[in-house]
Write a protein that holds these residues in place. Structure first.
Motif, PDB file in Angstrom:
ATOM      1  N   VAL A  71       0.836  -1.207   0.000  1.00 22.08           N
ATOM      2  CA  VAL A  71       0.000   0.000   0.000  1.00 22.08           C
ATOM      3  C   VAL A  71       0.865   1.249   0.000  1.00 22.08           C
ATOM      4  O   VAL A  71       0.576   2.229  -0.687  1.00 22.08           O
ATOM      5  CB  VAL A  71      -0.946  -0.016   1.222  1.00 22.08           C
ATOM      6  N   ALA A  72       1.958   1.222   0.777  1.00 22.54           N
ATOM      7  CA  ALA A  72       2.858   2.375   0.841  1.00 22.54           C
ATOM      8  C   ALA A  72       3.487   2.658  -0.517  1.00 22.54           C
ATOM      9  O   ALA A  72       3.594   3.820  -0.939  1.00 22.54           O
ATOM     10  CB  ALA A  72       3.944   2.135   1.890  1.00 22.54           C
ATOM     11  N   MET A  73       3.908   1.610  -1.212  1.00 25.71           N
ATOM     12  CA  MET A  73       4.501   1.794  -2.538  1.00 25.71           C
ATOM     13  C   MET A  73       3.475   2.342  -3.531  1.00 25.71           C
ATOM     14  O   MET A  73       3.781   3.223  -4.339  1.00 25.71           O
ATOM     15  CB  MET A  73       5.069   0.465  -3.039  1.00 25.71           C
ATOM     16  N   PHE A  74       2.249   1.845  -3.446  1.00 26.93           N
ATOM     17  CA  PHE A  74       1.188   2.332  -4.325  1.00 26.93           C
ATOM     18  C   PHE A  74       0.905   3.808  -4.059  1.00 26.93           C
ATOM     19  O   PHE A  74       0.782   4.612  -4.998  1.00 26.93           O
ATOM     20  CB  PHE A  74      -0.079   1.503  -4.120  1.00 26.93           C
ATOM     21  N   GLU A  75       0.790   4.183  -2.784  1.00 26.30           N
ATOM     22  CA  GLU A  75       0.536   5.582  -2.430  1.00 26.30           C
ATOM     23  C   GLU A  75       1.657   6.480  -2.929  1.00 26.30           C
ATOM     24  O   GLU A  75       1.397   7.558  -3.507  1.00 26.30           O
ATOM     25  CB  GLU A  75       0.402   5.723  -0.910  1.00 26.30           C
ATOM     26  N   ALA A  76       2.897   6.062  -2.696  1.00 23.77           N
ATOM     27  CA  ALA A  76       4.030   6.887  -3.113  1.00 23.77           C
ATOM     28  C   ALA A  76       4.049   7.060  -4.629  1.00 23.77           C
ATOM     29  O   ALA A  76       4.306   8.166  -5.133  1.00 23.77           O
ATOM     30  CB  ALA A  76       5.335   6.253  -2.635  1.00 23.77           C
ATOM     31  N   ALA A  77       3.757   5.990  -5.366  1.00 26.16           N
ATOM     32  CA  ALA A  77       3.759   6.075  -6.831  1.00 26.16           C
ATOM     33  C   ALA A  77       2.660   7.005  -7.329  1.00 26.16           C
ATOM     34  O   ALA A  77       2.892   7.862  -8.196  1.00 26.16           O
ATOM     35  CB  ALA A  77       3.590   4.683  -7.433  1.00 26.16           C
ATOM     36  N   VAL A  78       1.457   6.852  -6.768  1.00 26.16           N
ATOM     37  CA  VAL A  78       0.325   7.684  -7.205  1.00 26.16           C
ATOM     38  C   VAL A  78       0.580   9.154  -6.889  1.00 26.16           C
ATOM     39  O   VAL A  78       0.357  10.037  -7.728  1.00 26.16           O
ATOM     40  CB  VAL A  78      -0.974   7.194  -6.541  1.00 26.16           C
TER      41      VAL A  78
END
Length: 223
Positions: A56-63
């Protein structure tokens, strides 16, 4: 004689006086607080939750990275087109509106993960550790439930917009696609608060979020 007796008493009170490095080492050990630990929040049978949190953290950072960079590029290109070429980008304003929605609701979960939401802690700060932990668990669970409720309501709203078939006047993008970040952002935020409650129930320290330990200092410890 008095000076010698004083030196002997001082040496007895401070046995590390002749070894400053050892004294310094012991001092650093005693002054370190548990909040400085950097162990993973989830281990053992709960390790899959740590993998979920990392994903989830990686997804948030990418978005957030893509959204903010796109807003910056779009705004700069629009200014250059207007003042240098005398022609603005016809889709610039509408695109920025879509990106604001994306960054805002993706950022809600990001802020929850890093314990950066506004907190009223006048009573919380005066409680002992056990009560602070219990209160943090209650806050996290109640907030998570509210986030899931908002995710459901926002999903119903997005579905109703989908049913109308509305499209953006300039970019011709279906409006519901620009609103999918509402339920997604609330869902991710709810997950973060549930994970915060779980990490408080499974570890000794008081956690403001999965990655932030509430410390006795002015600043929280980031894991």
């Amino acid at each position: 004689m008095q000076d010698r007796d004083g030196q002997e008493r001082g040496a007895a009170q401070n046995p590390n006086a002749d070894n400053p490095s050892q004294a310094s080492s012991e001092t650093s050990v005693t002054t370190d607080s548990p909040a400085s630990e950097t162990a993973a929040a989830f281990t053992g049978v709960l390790k899959p939750l740590g993998i979920l949190d990392k994903g989830v953290a990686m997804f948030e950072a990418a978005v957030l990275t893509v959204g903010i960079l796109a807003m910056a590029v779009n705004s700069v290109a629009n200014v250059i087109g207007r003042f240098i070429f005398g022609q603005s980008l016809y889709f610039s304003e509408e695109l920025n509106q879509f990106l604001v929605i994306l960054v805002t609701f993706a950022g809600v979960g990001f802020a929850a993960r890093h314990g950066r939401h506004i907190r009223m802690s006048a009573i919380y700060d005066e409680l002992p550790d056990k009560l602070r932990k219990a209160l943090m668990v209650a806050i996290a669970l109640i907030t998570g439930a509210i986030m899931f409720l908002l995710a459901w309501y926002s999903f119903e709203y997005v579905y109703s917009v989908y049913g109308t078939g509305r499209i953006a006047p300039v970019t011709q993008v279906p409006i519901f696609l620009t609103l999918v970040w509402l339920p997604l952002g609330f869902m991710i935020t709810g997950i973060q608060y549930v994970l915060t409650a779980l990490v408080n129930l499974t570890r000794p320290d008081v956690y403001l979020s999965v990655t932030v330990v509430d410390s006795y200092e002015d600043t929280e410890t980031q894991l």
